[in-house]
Design an enzyme around this catalytic site. Structure first.
Site, mmCIF file in Angstrom:
data_model
loop_
_atom_site.group_PDB
_atom_site.id
_atom_site.type_symbol
_atom_site.label_atom_id
_atom_site.label_comp_id
_atom_site.label_asym_id
_atom_site.label_seq_id
_atom_site.Cartn_x
_atom_site.Cartn_y
_atom_site.Cartn_z
ATOM 1 N N CYS A 255 2.135 -21.114 -22.763
ATOM 2 C CA CYS A 255 1.682 -19.926 -22.028
ATOM 3 C C CYS A 255 1.982 -20.097 -20.544
ATOM 4 O O CYS A 255 2.510 -21.123 -20.115
ATOM 5 C CB CYS A 255 0.186 -19.673 -22.252
ATOM 6 N N CYS B 12 0.958 -23.194 -18.632
ATOM 7 C CA CYS B 12 1.829 -24.369 -18.776
ATOM 8 C C CYS B 12 2.912 -24.370 -17.696
ATOM 9 O O CYS B 12 3.129 -25.380 -17.019
ATOM 10 C CB CYS B 12 2.473 -24.388 -20.157
ATOM 11 N N ASP C 231 33.253 2.599 0.183
ATOM 12 C CA ASP C 231 34.577 2.427 0.769
ATOM 13 C C ASP C 231 35.506 3.397 0.032
ATOM 14 O O ASP C 231 35.276 3.712 -1.135
ATOM 15 C CB ASP C 231 35.032 0.982 0.576
ATOM 16 N N ASP D 231 35.572 -5.437 3.377
ATOM 17 C CA ASP D 231 34.274 -4.843 3.051
ATOM 18 C C ASP D 231 33.162 -5.883 3.027
ATOM 19 O O ASP D 231 31.978 -5.520 2.982
ATOM 20 C CB ASP D 231 34.326 -4.152 1.677
#
Length: 755
Positions: free
Chosen positions: A37, A40, A449, A651
């Protein structure tokens, strides 16, 4: 990034370096076993965080992995020892991708074997519990089917030992290491119910005892085991994306050595080797087709639904499926350097990251079990002091212990993230991490772009205006001057000259002027090719070229003026083709309430023509590469969440400056490294899909967290007030985790609209 990603696979026959010497800033990727769980995973993170030399630790419950960053003073063995001392198992992931595939296969086989054993145990537990359940169901109708107390003790005792064993072991390990998890709650609740009932049975012998809870302890364990089985299967579906990608890796290849064709393991290949890919086979490595023609199915990697034609010079990706033709491929990237390996690393990194909200969940999970135990004790004391019967008092306390579920909280975020990024990967959308996912769902402005993004990025020459009436001469001069350039416009000019059969040679010198054009020397004369800014900077008369350019640019064409020895001699116009998907992509973004902006270094006239054609209202034109990031920053300063979509090296600064960068997969590697999201197919309509899966995933995370919190906030008080029986509480606890994981797994149904 795991240790495996920091080192490429060694060539065949070469010794692989051991990891004995840690390096500064080393990141280790480990498999962790034994977690049940969220408590842990929180416990392991806490222990690792206290270890000197550990800078950061992130443990993922559904993936059962740990990502540990150190300052270089620790090696993998030291970290494994820390985790194992906490009561869990751990091992470092292998460095070679072939070993990684074997590890995944072994883990998958182990998980399936564990599921089979759990199923057999579940059947046995259900069979032993059935007589008591039948008696409990029949009692309200006057049908007395409940077995004698001694038989109930035997049946429930077998369940307590066989099924409860895993919970007792998990609880002991957790408590021995100073922590508490879900196993502790299950053990306390079922042991209390069984022990109380056994004591009543012994003390009342040979008389009939009062109300017993044997059926509660047995049914609780059976239902929780059933929930664990469903949870494990649901978790496997959410992690199917990485397994599917790993399965694409071929094991062998047909290497061509001279006239000999030999079948060798893929790890024995070297860059430059020639591999024959037969019809229907998977391409074993990234490479370039040197001979043959075929169509390649890239759908599982890029989401592209139609096969892609391949011929000499075409790039192919390892893991894709060859069609009906035979291809000879020259290997360019192997093992960990391949695109498939990079995709797997990106997906695993995204699935292993944590959302900011998960930090709150981890803090809650860390104190959850102790708080529940205190509430159970308070419930017992409250009912006892109120004068309630011992049956009612024990029943309420046991119900509190078994209904509390830290698992639902711990699984809420990571399962949704794993399922969402996996669904995106299948559609060819690679999401780098949870931050990218969270930002993408808030995007309100997308900046595109133009060249290579909204358009194909492959312009063609449309007009040649030669002032001396000889267009071939102007084209030959321009092509010779542009020969060293890799710019798309230069490629268009050179390509047009070759199509016309013109002789194209190399210039004596060449220099590119960013944002303006090029300067070259041919046969002792200086040649300028570029825009009006380049001509003006060199004192060239632009009256005639400006008039022609204005006329051609009004039709959406890009113009390059040609100057020889200081005098303008002509203008060449080129036009790029708008991608077929672009108008639909922009329309879908508008439907999502997102504004679109075109950002380009092209002229206002050309940009506006393209924008009008595709449906973009806002255009920012004439922006040099270094100015694109400034434009994006200005939009962000206005309070916008901006996504920048691009494909080129120029870019990259804008992609980094944006709230989130989205790179086209066919673009430059630096653009993809900078972006938070990479589109494996160069389709702008995938941008809307990226936003869509981001919103769907964040929505699932919120749904899961809401229901997980509500379940515990409502369920624990109901149990404390005696409104829930222990058996019903056990069923509710089991189903809570299953519901969270199943809700997340529904994201696997998500499909990209881009086709």
């Amino acid at each position: 990034m795991s240790q495996a990603t920091l080192e490429a696979d060694a060539p065949a026959g070469a010794p692989r370096q051991a990891h004995a010497q840690p390096r500064e800033g080393t990141v280790f990727h480990l498999d962790v076993g034994g977690m049940t769980c969220a408590a842990c995973s929180a416990r392991i993170e806490k222990v690792l965080g206290r270890k000197p030399g550990v800078l950061r630790a992130s443990v993922n419950l559904p993936l059962e992995t740990a990502l540990v960053e150190t300052d270089g003073s620790l090696d993998a063995a030291g970290i494994v020892a820390v985790i194992e001392a906490t009561g869990y198992t751990a091992s470092e992931r292998p460095t070679g991708w072939q070993q990684e595939k074997r590890r995944q296969d072994e883990n998958e086989a182990r998980a399936r074997s564990h599921e089979r054993r759990t199923l057999m145990l579940l059947v046995l537990s259900a069979a032993l519990s059935l007589p008591m359940v039948a008696g409990m169901v029949g009692a309200p109708f006057g049908v007395m089917l409940m077995p004698p107390a001694w038989l109930q003790a035997v049946l429930a005792g077998i369940v307590q030992v066989l099924v409860g064993r895993r919970f007792y072991v998990g609880a002991f390990k957790a408590l021995a290491n100073g922590g508490a998890n879900m196993d502790v709650l299950v053990v306390l609740g079922t042991t209390a119910a069984y022990g109380y009932s056994l004591a009543l049975t012994v003390l009342a012998w040979p008389q009939a005892p009062g109300h017993l809870y044997f059926e509660a302890s047995a049914v609780i364990l059976t239902l929780i085991l059933f929930g664990k089985l469903l949870e494990a299967r649901a978790k496997r579906t959410t992690t199917a994306a990485v397994r599917a990608l790993s399965d694409l890796r071929p094991q062998v290849a047909h290497r061509l050595t001279g006239d000999t064709l030999e079948t060798v393991p893929v790890e024995h290949l070297f860059p430059g080797d020639h591999i024959v890919v037969k019809p229907g086979e998977r391409v074993p490595v990234d490479g370039t087709v040197s001979a043959g023609e075929s169509e390649v199915d890239e759908s599982l990697l890029t989401g592209e639904s139609l096969p892609v034609a391949k011929a000499a010079g075409s790039a192919v990706i390892g893991g894709t499926v060859n069609g009906s033709g035979s291809l000879t491929v020259e290997a360019t990237a192997l093992g960990g350097d391949s695109k498939l390996a990079a995709i797997i690393r990106l997906v695993e990194a995204a699935q292993g990251s944590k959302a900011p909200v998960q930090k709150l969940v981890d803090q809650v999970s860390a104190v959850f079990v102790p708080v529940v135990v205190v509430v159970a004790i308070a419930t017992f004391a409250g009912w006892w002091l109120a004068g309630a019967s011992l049956d009612a008092t024990v029943g309420a306390a046991v119900a509190v212990l078994v209904i509390a579920c830290p698992c639902a909280l711990g699984l809420a975020t990571p399962t949704a993230l794993v399922a969402g990024t996996g669904a995106a990967a299948r559609a060819g959308i690679l999401i780098r991490d949870i931050e990218a996912l969270e930002v993408a769902h808030k995007v309100d402005t997308v900046v595109f772009d133009k060249t290579g993004t909204l358009t194909l990025g492959a312009p063609r020459v449309t007009d040649i205006r030669a002032f001396d009436g000889n267009p071939d001469r102007i084209l030959r001069i321009a092509a010779t001057a542009q020969q060293p350039s890799e710019h798309p416009l230069a490629s268009a000019i050179v390509g047009e000259a070759r199509e016309r059969g013109l002789q194209v040679s190399q210039p004596s010198s060449f220099r590119a002027v960013p944002g303006q054009g090029i300067i070259a020397e041919i046969a002792g004369e200086t040649v300028l090719i570029g825009n009006q800014r380049l001509l003006e900077a060199h004192g060239v008369d632009t009256f005639l070229t400006r008039q022609i350019a204005r006329e051609l640019e009004a039709d959406g064409k890009t113009c390059a003026s040609i100057v020889v020895a200081g005098r303008a001699v002509g203008v060449i116009a080129m036009a790029d083709t708008v991608r077929e998907e672009t108008p639909e992509a922009l329309s879908r973004l508008r439907e999502l309430g997102i504004e679109t902006v075109m950002l380009t270094g092209d002229t206002e006239a050309v940009a506006r023509t393209v924008a009008d054609r595709v449906g973009i209202a806002r255009v920012v034109a004439g922006v040099p590469p270094e100015g694109k990031s400034d434009t994006v920053a200005d939009l962000i300063s206005q309070g916008r969440t901006v996504a920048m979509v691009g494909d080129g090296v120029n870019d990259a600064p804008a992609l980094a400056a944006a709230s989130i960068g989205i790179a086209m997969g066919s673009g430059a590697e630096v653009a993809m490294e900078t972006a938070g999201i990479t589109l494996m197919r160069s389709r702008p309509d995938l941008v809307a899909d990226a936003v869509g899966i981001s919103r769907a995933t964040v929505r699932k995370i919120r749904q899961n967290l809401f229901w997980a919190f509500v379940y515990n906030v409502v369920g624990i008080p109901l149990a404390a007030f005696g409104l829930l029986t222990p058996a019903f509480a056990g069923a509710a606890m089991a189903l809570s985790s299953v519901s969270v994981v199943t809700n997340a797994a529904l994201l696997r149904r998500w499909k990209a609209k881009a086709r």
